[in-house]
Design a protein around this motif. Structure first.
Motif, PDB file in Angstrom:
ATOM      1  N   UNK A   1      -5.826  19.996  14.984  1.00 11.58           N
ATOM      2  CA  UNK A   1      -4.187  19.633  15.434  1.00 11.58           C
ATOM      3  C   UNK A   1      -4.064  18.996  16.843  1.00 11.58           C
ATOM      4  N   UNK A   2      -4.846  19.266  17.893  1.00  5.67           N
ATOM      5  CA  UNK A   2      -4.733  18.911  19.191  1.00  5.67           C
ATOM      6  C   UNK A   2      -5.879  18.877  20.054  1.00  5.67           C
ATOM      7  N   UNK A   3      -6.314  17.782  20.832  1.00  3.97           N
ATOM      8  CA  UNK A   3      -7.788  17.908  21.721  1.00  3.97           C
ATOM      9  C   UNK A   3      -6.886  18.010  23.077  1.00  3.97           C
ATOM     10  N   UNK A   4      -7.681  18.960  23.702  1.00  8.19           N
ATOM     11  CA  UNK A   4      -7.268  19.218  25.374  1.00  8.19           C
ATOM     12  C   UNK A   4      -8.098  18.661  26.182  1.00  8.19           C
ATOM     13  N   UNK A   5      -9.307  17.882  25.674  1.00  5.05           N
ATOM     14  CA  UNK A   5     -10.149  17.500  26.793  1.00  5.05           C
ATOM     15  C   UNK A   5     -10.690  15.986  26.063  1.00  5.05           C
ATOM     16  N   UNK A   6     -11.613  15.510  26.743  1.00  2.00           N
ATOM     17  CA  UNK A   6     -12.126  14.285  26.343  1.00  2.00           C
ATOM     18  C   UNK A   6     -13.656  14.368  26.668  1.00  2.00           C
ATOM     19  N   UNK A   7     -14.549  13.385  26.067  1.00  3.42           N
ATOM     20  CA  UNK A   7     -15.806  13.309  26.204  1.00  3.42           C
ATOM     21  C   UNK A   7     -15.989  13.026  27.667  1.00  3.42           C
ATOM     22  N   UNK A   8     -17.160  13.787  28.106  1.00  3.74           N
ATOM     23  CA  UNK A   8     -17.674  13.708  29.541  1.00  3.74           C
ATOM     24  C   UNK A   8     -16.895  14.646  30.582  1.00  3.74           C
ATOM     25  N   UNK A   9     -15.798  15.238  30.004  1.00  5.68           N
ATOM     26  CA  UNK A   9     -15.100  16.174  30.753  1.00  5.68           C
ATOM     27  C   UNK A   9     -15.653  17.229  31.121  1.00  5.68           C
ATOM     28  N   UNK A  10     -15.462  17.749  32.474  1.00  6.37           N
ATOM     29  CA  UNK A  10     -16.298  19.331  33.043  1.00  6.37           C
ATOM     30  C   UNK A  10     -15.296  20.398  32.459  1.00  6.37           C
ATOM     31  N   UNK A  11     -15.617  21.430  31.600  1.00  2.00           N
ATOM     32  CA  UNK A  11     -15.021  22.498  31.402  1.00  2.00           C
ATOM     33  C   UNK A  11     -15.723  23.809  31.814  1.00  2.00           C
ATOM     34  N   UNK A  12     -14.810  24.879  32.189  1.00  3.60           N
ATOM     35  CA  UNK A  12     -15.257  25.948  32.652  1.00  3.60           C
ATOM     36  C   UNK A  12     -15.149  26.930  31.486  1.00  3.60           C
ATOM     37  N   UNK A  13     -15.876  27.951  31.543  1.00  2.00           N
ATOM     38  CA  UNK A  13     -16.121  29.029  30.324  1.00  2.00           C
ATOM     39  C   UNK A  13     -14.682  29.560  30.119  1.00  2.00           C
ATOM     40  N   UNK A  14     -14.388  29.500  28.726  1.00  2.00           N
ATOM     41  CA  UNK A  14     -12.894  29.967  28.169  1.00  2.00           C
ATOM     42  C   UNK A  14     -11.980  28.788  28.299  1.00  2.00           C
ATOM     43  N   UNK A  15     -12.443  27.568  28.734  1.00  2.00           N
ATOM     44  CA  UNK A  15     -11.149  26.647  28.598  1.00  2.00           C
ATOM     45  C   UNK A  15     -11.122  26.039  27.208  1.00  2.00           C
ATOM     46  N   UNK A  16      -9.872  25.853  26.974  1.00  2.72           N
ATOM     47  CA  UNK A  16      -9.512  25.233  25.390  1.00  2.72           C
ATOM     48  C   UNK A  16      -9.847  23.888  25.336  1.00  2.72           C
ATOM     49  N   UNK A  17     -10.683  23.735  24.266  1.00  2.54           N
ATOM     50  CA  UNK A  17     -11.251  22.609  23.761  1.00  2.54           C
ATOM     51  C   UNK A  17     -10.288  21.766  22.947  1.00  2.54           C
ATOM     52  N   UNK A  18     -10.059  22.437  21.801  1.00  3.49           N
ATOM     53  CA  UNK A  18      -8.967  22.055  20.827  1.00  3.49           C
ATOM     54  C   UNK A  18      -8.403  22.980  20.118  1.00  3.49           C
ATOM     55  N   UNK A  19      -7.542  22.526  19.223  1.00  2.00           N
ATOM     56  CA  UNK A  19      -6.741  23.464  18.447  1.00  2.00           C
ATOM     57  C   UNK A  19      -6.907  23.179  16.874  1.00  2.00           C
ATOM     58  N   UNK A  20      -7.091  24.056  16.172  1.00  2.00           N
ATOM     59  CA  UNK A  20      -6.979  23.844  14.689  1.00  2.00           C
ATOM     60  C   UNK A  20      -6.097  24.611  14.028  1.00  2.00           C
ATOM     61  N   UNK A  21      -5.648  24.460  12.830  1.00  2.00           N
ATOM     62  CA  UNK A  21      -4.851  25.277  11.878  1.00  2.00           C
ATOM     63  C   UNK A  21      -5.473  25.670  10.666  1.00  2.00           C
ATOM     64  N   UNK A  22      -4.809  26.555  10.284  1.00  2.00           N
ATOM     65  CA  UNK A  22      -5.488  27.124   8.634  1.00  2.00           C
ATOM     66  C   UNK A  22      -5.140  26.244   7.546  1.00  2.00           C
ATOM     67  N   UNK A  23      -5.962  26.124   7.093  1.00  2.00           N
ATOM     68  CA  UNK A  23      -5.969  25.469   5.586  1.00  2.00           C
ATOM     69  C   UNK A  23      -6.031  26.299   4.123  1.00  2.00           C
ATOM     70  N   UNK A  24      -6.378  27.526   4.462  1.00  2.00           N
ATOM     71  CA  UNK A  24      -6.378  28.775   3.436  1.00  2.00           C
ATOM     72  C   UNK A  24      -4.995  29.150   3.057  1.00  2.00           C
ATOM     73  N   UNK A  25      -4.438  29.320   1.740  1.00  2.00           N
ATOM     74  CA  UNK A  25      -3.094  29.869   1.716  1.00  2.00           C
ATOM     75  C   UNK A  25      -3.078  31.152   1.997  1.00  2.00           C
ATOM     76  N   UNK A  26      -4.051  32.053   2.009  1.00  2.00           N
ATOM     77  CA  UNK A  26      -3.862  33.512   2.520  1.00  2.00           C
ATOM     78  C   UNK A  26      -3.569  33.626   3.783  1.00  2.00           C
ATOM     79  N   UNK A  27      -3.730  32.639   4.567  1.00  2.00           N
ATOM     80  CA  UNK A  27      -3.250  32.900   5.982  1.00  2.00           C
ATOM     81  C   UNK A  27      -2.279  32.022   6.493  1.00  2.00           C
ATOM     82  N   UNK A  28      -1.405  31.504   5.569  1.00  2.00           N
ATOM     83  CA  UNK A  28      -0.409  30.535   5.909  1.00  2.00           C
ATOM     84  C   UNK A  28       0.790  31.306   6.561  1.00  2.00           C
TER      85      UNK A  28
END
Length: 452
Positions: A83-110
């Motif tokens: 769904x969304x990228x929060x960083x780009x290639x080459x970026x420095x990230x600390x432990x626990x930083x959000x890299x990207x967000x995904x959404x569900x594709x299985x109907x039992x979790x909608x």
């Protein structure tokens, strides 16, 4: 006709005027050449006695000392859609930083209220389990009351039985007394009849005695009836005692059956509660997996999945990360024939790709541009290339490795072995003998003695 003779031209014609011709004449050059050649031979001979450091050359590459600090791939735990990228290639990230967000594709979790509704199910099942537990407690109290009532009823019936047995004993004694009285009355009647026949007693006395004998007969019959009645009462008391025992056994068994049924329902409900709690925990954890977080401090190297809306499966690689501040090491590979010559603590010189160096493998002291290392680990088995992996770290006693050195850079390793004369090394190479085996302790001891 040619004038060929033994006479020299220079004796008849002076060459002093011909400069070019003078330069061709051997003006005692032979002696000079001999001296030069002798000097070269002497120098080469002396060089044969110079110390030569035996070595093993091996190719390798830079890596991290600790496995968790080596480049790694971040995978998706659940299937989803980017769904969304929060960083780009080459970026420095600390432990626990959000890299990207995904959404569900299985109907039992909608369901957007999946967690609250699951929690509601957990609460309802928990109340149901508590109700069954309270029912079990009440049935246990009922069983306790029945057992106490049974004890009292059994004591009451036992008392009745004891009273009936005492009545039987009393009536038995009364019957025996009546039998004695019957016997005495019978004897008295016979004597009275005998005396009447002899004329010693009157008819009135005989009739009086007969009346008393009839009273005795009536008493013995009454005593027998009373004894039989007492025995019947005792039998009735025994029957009542057994009836009370059977009645309470049936009631207690029924109550226990209901209690066990309630306990079974309680356990089933508690199992359902545990299953729902596990399901709720899984849902909660899965909700957290919708955000891909950095496992440690590092730099994003390359994204494998890139497009917004692109779907990924469980375990698919998303991107690569290179940990920051890793302790660098070099993985070099040696052939099995050279493995006995390598041990933990051996010194190694490296030529890193991108850093020019002038190398004299036999004289590492005069080499320039090389960096020192120390062997810290040797694999116990050969790899797919039939070579053994050797892990080498920076030598603290040498110059530090370059700051710009990166994981994956090539390294040409020179494992330093024993110090031998040059002539010995030439002789060893010509005969194809292996290098001398030595231990680092022995070499350190030799170096210490030379310093003294």
């Amino acid at each position: 006709m040619l004038d060929i003779t033994l006479n020299k031209i220079k004796d008849s014609i002076p060459f002093s005027g011909a400069k070019s011709l003078v330069m061709t004449l051997p003006l005692k050059e032979s002696s000079k050449r001999v001296r030069v050649l002798t000097s070269i031979i002497l120098i080469l001979f002396l060089m044969l006695f110079l110390p030569w450091t035996q070595n093993i050359r091996s190719k390798g590459y830079v890596t991290a000392l600790k496995p968790e600090m080596r480049p790694q791939t971040i995978h998706s735990v659940i299937a989803g859609r980017i769904e969304k990228w929060y960083v780009q290639e080459g970026s420095f990230v600390a432990k626990g930083d959000t890299i990207l967000q995904i959404s569900e594709i299985k109907d039992e979790y909608f369901d957007s209220l999946l967690l609250p509704r699951t929690q509601r199910q957990v609460d309802v099942k928990t109340l149901s389990a508590q109700s069954y537990q309270e029912k079990v407690v009440q049935l246990q109290n009922q069983i306790g009351a029945l057992e106490r009532n049974r004890e009292l009823k059994l004591q009451q019936a036992q008392n009745k039985l004891n009273m009936a047995e005492l009545d039987v004993m009393s009536d038995s004694i009364y019957l025996e007394q009546a039998k004695v009285d019957f016997k005495v009355g019978q004897d008295r009647l016979k004597r009275a009849e005998q005396l009447y026949e002899e004329g010693l007693r009157s008819l009135l006395d005989l009739e009086t005695r007969r009346l008393k004998f009839q009273e005795v007969q009536a008493k013995i019959i009454a005593a027998e009836n009373k004894l039989l009645s007492s025995k019947n009462k005792r039998i009735t008391a025994l029957i009542d005692l057994d009836a009370i025992e059977n009645e309470f056994i049936d009631k207690i068994a029924k109550a226990r059956s209901e209690m066990y049924t309630a306990m079974s329902a309680q356990f089933d409900t508690e199992a359902s509660v545990t299953k729902l709690e596990n399901q709720y925990s899984n849902y909660e954890q899965r909700t957290g997996f919708r955000y891909i977080l950095a496992p440690q401090n590092g730099y994003l190297a390359r994204a494998v999945q890139v497009g917004i809306g692109e779907t990924i499966k469980e375990g698919d690689a998303i991107l690569n990360i290179v940990p920051a501040d890793a302790d660098l090491a070099v993985e070099m590979f040696v052939a099995p024939v050279d493995l006995p010559l390598i041990s933990v603590g051996n010194r190694v010189r490296f030529i890193f790709d991108g850093w020019p160096a002038i190398v004299f493998s036999g004289w590492p002291q005069i080499s320039n541009g090389t960096f020192g290392g120390v062997v810290v680990a040797i694999d116990q088995y050969a790899g797919p290339n039939n070579q053994y992996r050797v892990l080498v770290v920076e030598d603290p006693e040498e110059d530090a490795w370059p700051d710009l050195l990166r994981i994956g850079s090539g390294a040409d390793g020179i494992a330093l072995l024993n110090d031998v004369p040059v002539w010995y090394e030439i002789w060893r190479q010509l005969n194809g003998f292996p290098a001398d085996y030595y231990t680092q302790e022995e070499k350190d001891a030799i170096a210490k003695d030379s310093k003294k």
